[in-house]
Design an enzyme around this catalytic site. Structure first.
Site, PDB file in Angstrom:
ATOM      1  N   ARG A 151       0.821  -1.213   0.000  1.00 36.00           N
ATOM      2  CA  ARG A 151       0.000   0.000   0.000  1.00 36.00           C
ATOM      3  C   ARG A 151       0.859   1.269   0.000  1.00 36.00           C
ATOM      4  O   ARG A 151       0.668   2.178  -0.813  1.00 36.00           O
ATOM      5  CB  ARG A 151      -0.919  -0.010   1.225  1.00 36.00           C
ATOM      6  CG  ARG A 151      -1.932  -1.135   1.248  1.00 36.00           C
ATOM      7  CD  ARG A 151      -2.833  -1.039   2.467  1.00 36.00           C
ATOM      8  NE  ARG A 151      -2.072  -1.069   3.707  1.00 36.00           N
ATOM      9  CZ  ARG A 151      -1.768  -2.169   4.384  1.00 36.00           C
ATOM     10  NH1 ARG A 151      -2.153  -3.336   3.907  1.00 36.00           N
ATOM     11  NH2 ARG A 151      -1.103  -2.130   5.509  1.00 36.00           N
ATOM     12  N   ILE A 152       1.809   1.343   0.925  1.00 40.26           N
ATOM     13  CA  ILE A 152       2.585   2.567   1.096  1.00 40.26           C
ATOM     14  C   ILE A 152       3.582   2.744  -0.040  1.00 40.26           C
ATOM     15  O   ILE A 152       3.694   3.837  -0.627  1.00 40.26           O
ATOM     16  CB  ILE A 152       3.300   2.556   2.464  1.00 40.26           C
ATOM     17  CG1 ILE A 152       2.257   2.543   3.587  1.00 40.26           C
ATOM     18  CG2 ILE A 152       4.215   3.769   2.617  1.00 40.26           C
ATOM     19  CD1 ILE A 152       2.825   2.252   4.961  1.00 40.26           C
ATOM     20  N   ALA A 231       9.959   2.545   7.171  1.00 34.83           N
ATOM     21  CA  ALA A 231       9.250   1.266   7.268  1.00 34.83           C
ATOM     22  C   ALA A 231       9.534   0.581   8.592  1.00 34.83           C
ATOM     23  O   ALA A 231       8.754   0.690   9.546  1.00 34.83           O
ATOM     24  CB  ALA A 231       9.641   0.370   6.092  1.00 34.83           C
ATOM     25  N   ARG A 232      10.647  -0.135   8.675  1.00 36.87           N
ATOM     26  CA  ARG A 232      10.996  -0.884   9.868  1.00 36.87           C
ATOM     27  C   ARG A 232      12.500  -0.755  10.122  1.00 36.87           C
ATOM     28  O   ARG A 232      13.310  -0.898   9.212  1.00 36.87           O
ATOM     29  CB  ARG A 232      10.650  -2.376   9.719  1.00 36.87           C
ATOM     30  CG  ARG A 232       9.163  -2.675   9.701  1.00 36.87           C
ATOM     31  CD  ARG A 232       8.531  -2.497  11.071  1.00 36.87           C
ATOM     32  NE  ARG A 232       7.130  -2.875  11.074  1.00 36.87           N
ATOM     33  CZ  ARG A 232       6.125  -2.050  10.785  1.00 36.87           C
ATOM     34  NH1 ARG A 232       6.392  -0.785  10.449  1.00 36.87           N
ATOM     35  NH2 ARG A 232       4.874  -2.481  10.813  1.00 36.87           N
ATOM     36  N   GLU A 261      14.095   1.030  19.441  1.00 36.84           N
ATOM     37  CA  GLU A 261      13.440   2.311  19.713  1.00 36.84           C
ATOM     38  C   GLU A 261      12.998   2.401  21.170  1.00 36.84           C
ATOM     39  O   GLU A 261      12.467   1.431  21.708  1.00 36.84           O
ATOM     40  CB  GLU A 261      12.233   2.480  18.777  1.00 36.84           C
ATOM     41  CG  GLU A 261      12.634   2.568  17.316  1.00 36.84           C
ATOM     42  CD  GLU A 261      11.447   2.804  16.380  1.00 36.84           C
ATOM     43  OE1 GLU A 261      10.294   2.875  16.877  1.00 36.84           O
ATOM     44  OE2 GLU A 261      11.660   2.939  15.165  1.00 36.84           O
ATOM     45  N   HIS A 280       9.760   8.131  14.707  1.00 40.51           N
ATOM     46  CA  HIS A 280       8.697   7.222  14.268  1.00 40.51           C
ATOM     47  C   HIS A 280       7.364   7.964  14.136  1.00 40.51           C
ATOM     48  O   HIS A 280       6.360   7.606  14.767  1.00 40.51           O
ATOM     49  CB  HIS A 280       8.553   6.041  15.223  1.00 40.51           C
ATOM     50  CG  HIS A 280       8.047   4.801  14.544  1.00 40.51           C
ATOM     51  ND1 HIS A 280       8.476   3.549  14.852  1.00 40.51           N
ATOM     52  CD2 HIS A 280       7.149   4.638  13.545  1.00 40.51           C
ATOM     53  CE1 HIS A 280       7.858   2.644  14.093  1.00 40.51           C
ATOM     54  NE2 HIS A 280       7.043   3.295  13.295  1.00 40.51           N
ATOM     55  N   LEU A 281       7.371   8.979  13.268  1.00 36.97           N
ATOM     56  CA  LEU A 281       6.184   9.826  13.074  1.00 36.97           C
ATOM     57  C   LEU A 281       5.367   9.431  11.850  1.00 36.97           C
ATOM     58  O   LEU A 281       4.437  10.144  11.487  1.00 36.97           O
ATOM     59  CB  LEU A 281       6.630  11.294  12.923  1.00 36.97           C
ATOM     60  CG  LEU A 281       7.357  11.929  14.107  1.00 36.97           C
ATOM     61  CD1 LEU A 281       7.755  13.365  13.764  1.00 36.97           C
ATOM     62  CD2 LEU A 281       6.495  11.892  15.355  1.00 36.97           C
ATOM     63  N   GLY A 282       5.689   8.305  11.220  1.00 38.27           N
ATOM     64  CA  GLY A 282       5.050   7.946   9.964  1.00 38.27           C
ATOM     65  C   GLY A 282       3.539   7.994   9.981  1.00 38.27           C
ATOM     66  O   GLY A 282       2.909   8.421   9.014  1.00 38.27           O
TER      67      GLY A 282
END
Length: 530
Positions: A151-152, A231-232, A261, A280-282
């Protein structure tokens, strides 16, 4: 009248459709302890949470009318899925709600990286007017490599095209036909590594993707390329990246995620002048928070009204008689899917499942889900479960075909999994349960075998010539790889053959390369079924 309890802060806009429904009463009561929830949950049909409420087995036991738990977000670590499944309570999440938000954050990071915006801002507010240091690059006519076209990744590619970028796209399930529809160029990981000016990763973290970009990859990249990870953490080797930047290979990096994190205060990313970081503001936008609540509210409404729904993350109820017959095969089915995925190196366009024997008499959909999960999870990791696997397959244009036959040669039951590719390089794996022996793989493509699907295995394709087994054993022994068992399969003497070795530990990649280089050996692949 259905009653819905909202136990975490969720905006009214996010649950508006529930509040507007004539057959639903919504009660917002946040900050409840487990005891307080247990005391009141019995009168509710649905529970909506974010991450603050931990939905325990005790709460669900008390929820005698509870039909669904909705998580306004992606992760469901705060919900006891096993307890929910045992009680027939459906758990749903909202995997699509943060797609645009994460995509836009990726693009913001790419733009900031290209034009040194954070660095220029920091220097300017300190009183230094410096126009020479921060000479950037345009995105126009640059090549963007997108690793992961879910999707992203697909949304990032779509926006990059509007900026005049050329897109190289990799995804284990991306076919040439789908790539053409999306107006991107289908590429391998190596193509992207060697040819991209910018690389953005959008893959889950799996054993296959961990450190998929490390020192060997950085060594062959374009000098001056830039890399983004929203992503990760762990997909890109952080230490190797620092080295590549310091060596002048990589011009800069932008990371929203870290392997651990939050990162330690002395993490090198936090002080490096060529690396941009965010915490981690995605998914952190007002719209995303509302969208996940809207998505979950819609599915809760469908479930309460007994309408079709999606995004469930636990297994739906199955009749006990069917479950008793299928359950012994769940583990085998998933392993057959995982095995097939690891021996297929082309994009999968179809998963064909053939049931023969007694299994042909029952509804095998729950078992088919385990097989699909096995196929997809090799590449998509923990994102896949037995409920969303069919949705994920459909989203990637992977067709699922099931056939049944009442008779099978030599076995009470036989499950055959065939992965079909666009290039007609099909892979077939078949297995059964043998009394006294348990799970067995009995057919690989055209070769009959007898293998226990477990642990680490090496699958070797070779020409049937004398001395090959000895060469393989010697090479593995020299590299401290112990062979636990071995199977060989062939159709004709001197023709094409296979060898499957079960070994005691992970096989180093350089050993597989050495095996494949031996005379008369065509390929050597490690299969992991832990």
């Amino acid at each position: 009248m259905f009653k819905v309890l909202v136990s975490d802060p969720i905006s009214d806009l996010g649950i508006q459709q529930l509040m507007d429904a004539s057959d639903v009463t919504v009660v917002k009561q946040t900050g409840l302890s487990e005891d307080e929830l247990v005391a009141i949950i019995g009168e509710y049909d649905a529970l909506l949470v974010r991450s603050q409420t931990t939905v325990t087995e005790r709460i669900m036991t008390a929820g005698t009318n509870l039909k669904v738990v909705g998580r306004a977000g992606v992760g469901v670590d705060n919900i006891d899925l096993e307890a929910a499944t045992k009680r027939g309570i459906i758990v749903i999440n909202a995997p699509d709600g943060n797609t645009i938000t994460t995509c836009e954050h990726t693009f913001a990071m790419m733009m900031a990286l290209a034009r040194h915006i954070p660095q220029a801002y920091a220097k300017t507010i300190k009183g230094t007017w410096d126009r020479k240091t921060f000479i950037g690059v345009e995105l126009n006519n640059k090549t963007l490599g997108v690793m992961g076209m879910g999707r992203i990744g697909s949304e990032v590619a779509r926006r990059a095209k509007a900026f005049g970028m050329n897109i190289l796209a990799y995804d284990p399930f991306l076919t040439e036909e789908r790539a053409e529809k999306m107006e991107v160029k289908l590429a391998s990981v190596d193509d992207i590594i060697k040819g991209a000016d910018f690389i953005t990763v959008h893959t889950p973290l799996t054993p296959e993707t961990r450190n998929m970009i490390s020192r060997p990859q950085f060594e062959v990249m374009k000098k001056g390329m830039r890399i983004i990870n929203c992503a990760r953490g762990g997909v890109i080797d952080e230490n190797a990246l620092i080295e590549a930047i310091d060596q002048g290979i990589v011009a800069g990096a932008a990371f929203d995620v870290f392997e651990h994190e939050p990162p330690q205060a002395d993490h090198p990313f936090l002080s490096h002048p060529q690396i941009i970081v965010t915490p981690h503001l995605g998914a952190s936008t007002i719209e995303a928070q509302e969208n996940v609540a809207i998505d979950v509210s819609e599915e809760v409404l469908h479930i309460l009204r007994d309408e079709p729904f999606k995004n469930a993350v636990n297994i739906p109820p199955v009749a006990p008689s069917v479950m008793n017959k299928l359950q012994p095969y769940f583990s085998l089915g998933e392993k057959l899917g995982r095995f097939a995925a690891q021996v297929t190196n082309q994009a999968v366009s179809e998963i064909q499942v053939d049931y023969a024997g007694d299994l042909s008499d029952v509804d095998t959909l729950p078992l088919t889900r385990y097989i699909i999960k096995g196929v997809l999870s090799h590449h998509l990791g923990s994102e896949v479960n037995i409920v969303n696997c069919t949705h994920l397959a459909k989203a990637r244009d992977v067709n699922v075909v099931v056939s049944k036959a009442p008779k099978t040669k030599g076995f009470t039951n036989l499950i055959s999994v065939t992965l079909k590719t666009q290039n007609n390089q099909d892979s077939l794996v078949a297995g059964t349960l043998l009394q006294g022996y348990g799970e067995r793989i009995v057919l690989l493509d055209k070769f009959p075998v007898d293998i226990a699907p477990a642990g680490h295995q090496i699958l070797i394709s070779h020409n049937d010539k004398p001395g090959i087994i000895g060469k393989v054993g010697t090479l593995l022994g020299q590299n401290d790889v112990n062979i636990a068992s071995m199977q060989v399969g062939r159709k004709i003497v001197g023709g094409e053959a296979i060898m499957i070795l079960t070994v005691d530990k992970e096989v180093p990649k350089n050993v597989l390369i050495q095996l494949a280089a031996l005379q008369e050996i065509n390929t050597a692949i490690e299969i992991v079924l832990d």
